[in-house]
Write an enzyme that holds these catalytic residues in place. Structure first.
Site, mmCIF file in Angstrom:
data_model
loop_
_atom_site.group_PDB
_atom_site.id
_atom_site.type_symbol
_atom_site.label_atom_id
_atom_site.label_comp_id
_atom_site.label_asym_id
_atom_site.label_seq_id
_atom_site.Cartn_x
_atom_site.Cartn_y
_atom_site.Cartn_z
ATOM 1 N N GLU A 92 1.680 -1.540 15.380
ATOM 2 C CA GLU A 92 1.898 -0.177 15.882
ATOM 3 C C GLU A 92 0.942 0.755 15.148
ATOM 4 O OE1 GLU A 92 5.972 0.698 14.974
ATOM 5 O OE2 GLU A 92 5.601 0.677 12.842
ATOM 6 N N LYS A 114 -0.663 3.580 12.747
ATOM 7 C CA LYS A 114 -0.328 4.192 11.459
ATOM 8 C C LYS A 114 -0.539 5.684 11.638
ATOM 9 C CE LYS A 114 -0.836 3.759 6.518
ATOM 10 N NZ LYS A 114 -1.085 5.125 6.087
ATOM 11 N N LYS A 118 -6.873 -0.079 8.205
ATOM 12 C CA LYS A 118 -7.365 1.284 8.361
ATOM 13 C C LYS A 118 -8.489 1.358 9.391
ATOM 14 C CE LYS A 118 -5.875 4.204 5.921
ATOM 15 N NZ LYS A 118 -5.732 4.580 4.531
ATOM 16 N N CYS A 169 -20.239 21.778 -19.524
ATOM 17 C CA CYS A 169 -20.149 23.030 -20.268
ATOM 18 C C CYS A 169 -19.410 22.686 -21.552
ATOM 19 C CB CYS A 169 -19.373 24.061 -19.450
ATOM 20 S SG CYS A 169 -18.861 25.480 -20.435
HETATM 21 S S1 IVH Z 1 5.727 1.002 7.412
HETATM 22 C C1 IVH Z 1 7.760 -1.297 4.795
HETATM 23 N N1 IVH Z 1 4.638 1.904 9.607
HETATM 24 O O1 IVH Z 1 2.206 5.035 5.783
HETATM 25 C C2 IVH Z 1 6.549 -0.498 4.875
HETATM 26 N N2 IVH Z 1 4.360 3.182 7.633
HETATM 27 O O2 IVH Z 1 1.054 3.605 3.478
HETATM 28 C C3 IVH Z 1 6.782 0.949 4.971
HETATM 29 N N3 IVH Z 1 3.105 5.254 7.948
HETATM 30 O O3 IVH Z 1 4.767 5.732 3.521
HETATM 31 C C4 IVH Z 1 5.849 1.671 5.799
HETATM 32 N N4 IVH Z 1 2.775 5.029 10.114
HETATM 33 O O4 IVH Z 1 4.599 7.214 5.574
HETATM 34 C C5 IVH Z 1 4.818 2.117 8.282
HETATM 35 N N5 IVH Z 1 3.773 2.600 11.623
HETATM 36 C C6 IVH Z 1 3.958 2.805 10.335
HETATM 37 C C7 IVH Z 1 3.461 3.943 9.689
HETATM 38 C C8 IVH Z 1 3.675 4.095 8.315
HETATM 39 C C9 IVH Z 1 2.573 5.797 9.045
HETATM 40 C C10 IVH Z 1 3.031 5.835 6.593
HETATM 41 C C11 IVH Z 1 4.356 5.891 5.894
HETATM 42 C C12 IVH Z 1 4.200 5.097 4.630
HETATM 43 C C13 IVH Z 1 2.731 4.994 4.483
HETATM 44 C C14 IVH Z 1 2.394 3.674 3.812
#
Ligand code: IVH
Length: 649
Positions: free
Chosen positions: A108, A110, A304, A414
């Site tokens: 999914e 990020k 990423k 500095c």
């Molecule tokens: S799973 C068990 N899924 O990315 C793992 N995180 O770098 C927990 N995030 O703190 C995270 N989209 O705030 C997960 N589809 C997604 C995400 C996601 C954004 C953020 C989330 C997390 C951070 C981790």
């Protein structure tokens, strides 16, 4: 309207809102919605005792808070390991397949926003907590209730934690900035900051106007029995949460790569900012087997997206003086939109870099922005020059205090310890998040305090009084009192924060924690040999600590007295037992969840690992033990049933 009609009307409004905010598919007009809404509102005004907690009138945000309380998550919120290319993916898959070859994955987007944990009990949203340090965050329920894509009640009665990302759509962000530009207000840097900032506003009516959106991505504590993560997520969406714009179940390297390519290609067309794709093992049982490292789940990874490049022009090169005295050049560029973020500055690192790349004022350059990092210049378009570009002359004097600059390898420094810029930046650092986290001490306020002469060092901060502050321009009663309260709250801070806030060269958050745990309050008396023995601390760092303590001991002691940090708790060593310092693997179904047994063993100082190897001392197995048991037997590892393990204790 009678009570039953009122109840029906609330239900109907929630259905309208669900279609509008979650499914993006309105089933009525604003007029119809507003009329019903006002009927509900007037019924509630007449019968305040009958108010339903999931009425849409509860979302307007008329609560003003003066500070957010800390709150614990029921289960920890993890972060993700990042990978950047096909090779990394291959390596991650290889590791993952070691534990189980038959796994499948759920991919999914990020989302680039702020993470949030929602706790529902008896079907009602009872708490919303920011991620914080993963265990404890801030309770921001009043603000979160204004987010329309978060149901206030769900058809799931058992306690459940639903995790997701709060984002602001790119179009909304751009409209906000257009408006701000018109009103000559400072522009917001990027959608992520607006999302995170809006969640923590003290006036929830402003949060309500920010059009925030919640996208669920996971579950914390729960009683669900689905065997697959993808099934669990479908269930969560069915409770009234928004679905991701794209998600897929898949197997193997090729399929993952294909989904990643598509998502990356289409990311511009999504309403929210994405910074990658998250890959998760779909089978919950395999997730449990794989477990977690100190920071991340082993069963998930963030793939990423590549950084984005744009062409812009260098308008000017400005100088910044940091708290260590280092003078760094920064390129001011023609404002350029890179995936929803308006970039106006790019780091140039140091003056050698300007020479090496032959960067001139007026040059057209390619800048690159990736994730959190400050954009950087990756290429000068030399063939675009028309002769009007101006070479940059290295400074010889500090731009702030005009004392002579000294070259220390690549750094230009500095030397003047009382240079205004150095002092102001040290105070800023002292108050920053990983240090004392003093709210309300932003750069503008620190500059005013410093210029007025009231605060010339961090100790002076604690001599501030209401009268002194009120005498300054722009300090009203409320703002002054907030600042004094925030300073007061810094007292009793964690001890490592105290060490970190001193700004000792080479000593950051991790080293401060190590020093604090290792030596407690007597860290200033540690010898070089003792300090070097700490994990992660080398000679240069140790010398820096000793030198800092030698020069500043009386200031350290005075600050300690003012701040009264909490004495760090030493982890108690477990008593002698058969599992102490042993590598243990758990498999099969046990009398309690493996997580509970793992915790119990860890308290006994055992190292619980996810896979069997030659290093494994014990395999503890329950019913239906499979390949791990066979492997352990093959390697001659001692295998115990759960009962045998308990007997040994
Ligand atoms: S799973 C068990 N899924 O990315 C793992 N995180 O770098 C927990 N995030 O703190 C995270 N989209 O705030 C997960 N589809 C997604 C995400 C996601 C954004 C953020 C989330 C997390 C951070 C981790």
């Amino acid at each position: 309207m009678n009570y039953n009609e009122y109840k029906e009307a609330v239900k109907q409004l929630n259905i309208y809102a669900y279609h509008y905010y979650v499914l993006d598919d309105a089933i009525t007009t604003d007029e119809v919605y507003d009329k019903l809404y006002h009927e509900v509102l007037s019924y509630e005004n007449e019968h305040p005792k009958e108010l339903l907690s999931d009425s849409p009138t509860q979302r307007v945000g008329d609560v003003i808070t003066d500070k957010f309380e800390k709150a614990s998550h029921l289960s920890r919120m993890w972060s993700l390991e990042d990978i950047f290319n096909a090779e990394d993916l291959e390596a991650w898959l290889k590791k993952t397949y070691k534990l189980d070859e038959n796994i499948s994955f759920y991919c999914e987007p990020k989302y680039d926003g702020a993470s949030l944990n929602l706790i529902y009990e008896n079907g009602e949203l009872i708490q919303a907590i920011t991620r914080g340090d993963g265990s404890v965050g801030e309770e921001i329920t009043v603000n979160v209730k204004t987010i329309r894509s978060i149901p206030l009640s769900i058809m799931h009665k058992e306690r459940i934690e639903i995790r997701g990302e709060v984002v602001i759509f790119k179009s909304v962000f751009e409209a906000m900035n257009r408006q701000r530009a018109k009103e000559d207000e400072d522009l917001f840097a990027n959608p992520r900051n607006v999302a995170a900032g809006s969640l923590r506003l003290l006036d929830s009516s402003i949060t309500a106007k920010r059009n925030l959106v919640f996208l669920p991505y996971g579950i914390g504590e729960n009683t669900l029995t689905h065997k697959l993560l993808s099934e669990r997520m479908e269930y969560i969406y069915s409770l009234g949460f928004k679905k991701p714009p794209q998600s897929a179940k898949c197997k193997g390297f090729e399929e993952i790569e294909r989904i990643y390519e598509t998502m990356n290609k289409e990311r511009d067309s999504y309403e929210m900012m994405l910074d990658g794709m998250v890959i998760k093992v779909d089978e919950i049982s395999s997730q449990i087997d794989m477990g977690y490292t100190v920071k991340n789940p082993r069963w998930s990874v963030a793939y990423k997206f590549p950084a984005i490049e744009k062409i812009t022009t260098i308008k000017e090169i400005k100088l910044q003086v940091g708290r260590s005295g280092a003078v760094t050049p920064v390129a001011v560029v023609e404002p350029t939109d890179i995936d929803g973020v308006v970039v106006e500055r790019a780091t140039l690192h140091n003056f050698d870099e300007i020479d090496r790349k032959d960067i001139r004022i007026g040059d057209k350059v390619i800048i690159l922005r990736s994730g959190d990092v400050i954009p950087k210049i990756i290429k000068v378009l030399v063939h675009e020059r028309d002769g009007s570009e101006v070479k940059y002359e290295r400074p010889t004097l500090c731009p702030v205090c005009h004392s002579e600059l000294l070259q220390e390898e690549v750094l230009t420094k500095c030397q003047n310890l009382s240079c205004d810029a150095r002092v102001v930046n040290s105070i800023m650092y002292f108050a920053s998040k990983p240090c004392l986290n003093i709210d309300g001490l932003g750069i503008k306020i620190v500059e005013v305090l410093f210029k007025s002469g009231l605060v010339r060092n961090v100790i002076d901060l604690f001599d501030l009084t209401l009268e002194k502050l009120l005498a300054l321009e722009g300090f009203k009663e409320k703002k002054s009192q907030n600042l004094l309260n925030a300073l007061h709250d810094a007292k009793g801070c964690e001890h490592w924060r105290f060490i970190n806030s001193l700004g000792i060269e080479h000593i950051g958050e991790v080293a401060s924690k190590t020093l604090s745990i290792q030596f407690g309050f007597s860290w200033t008396g540690a010898t070089k040999e003792q300090i070097i023995e700490c994990e992660g601390i080398g000679e240069e760092m140790a010398e820096s600590v000793l030198e800092f303590v030698r020069v500043n001991l009386s200031i350290i002691e005075r600050l300690h007295e003012i701040l009264q940090p909490k004495e760090p708790v030493q982890k108690e060593e477990a008593q002698e037992n058969p599992f102490k310092a042993k590598v243990v693997v758990l498999t099969g179904t046990m009398s309690e969840s493996r997580g509970v047994i793992k915790e119990m063993l860890e308290k006994l100082d055992a190292k619980v690992s996810g896979s069997v190897s030659k290093k494994t001392d014990f395999l503890i197995y329950g019913e239906d033990a499979g390949s791990k048991y066979d492997k352990a037997m093959g390697l001659g590892v001692k295998c115990l049933t759960e009962t045998q393990m308990r007997e040994m204790l």
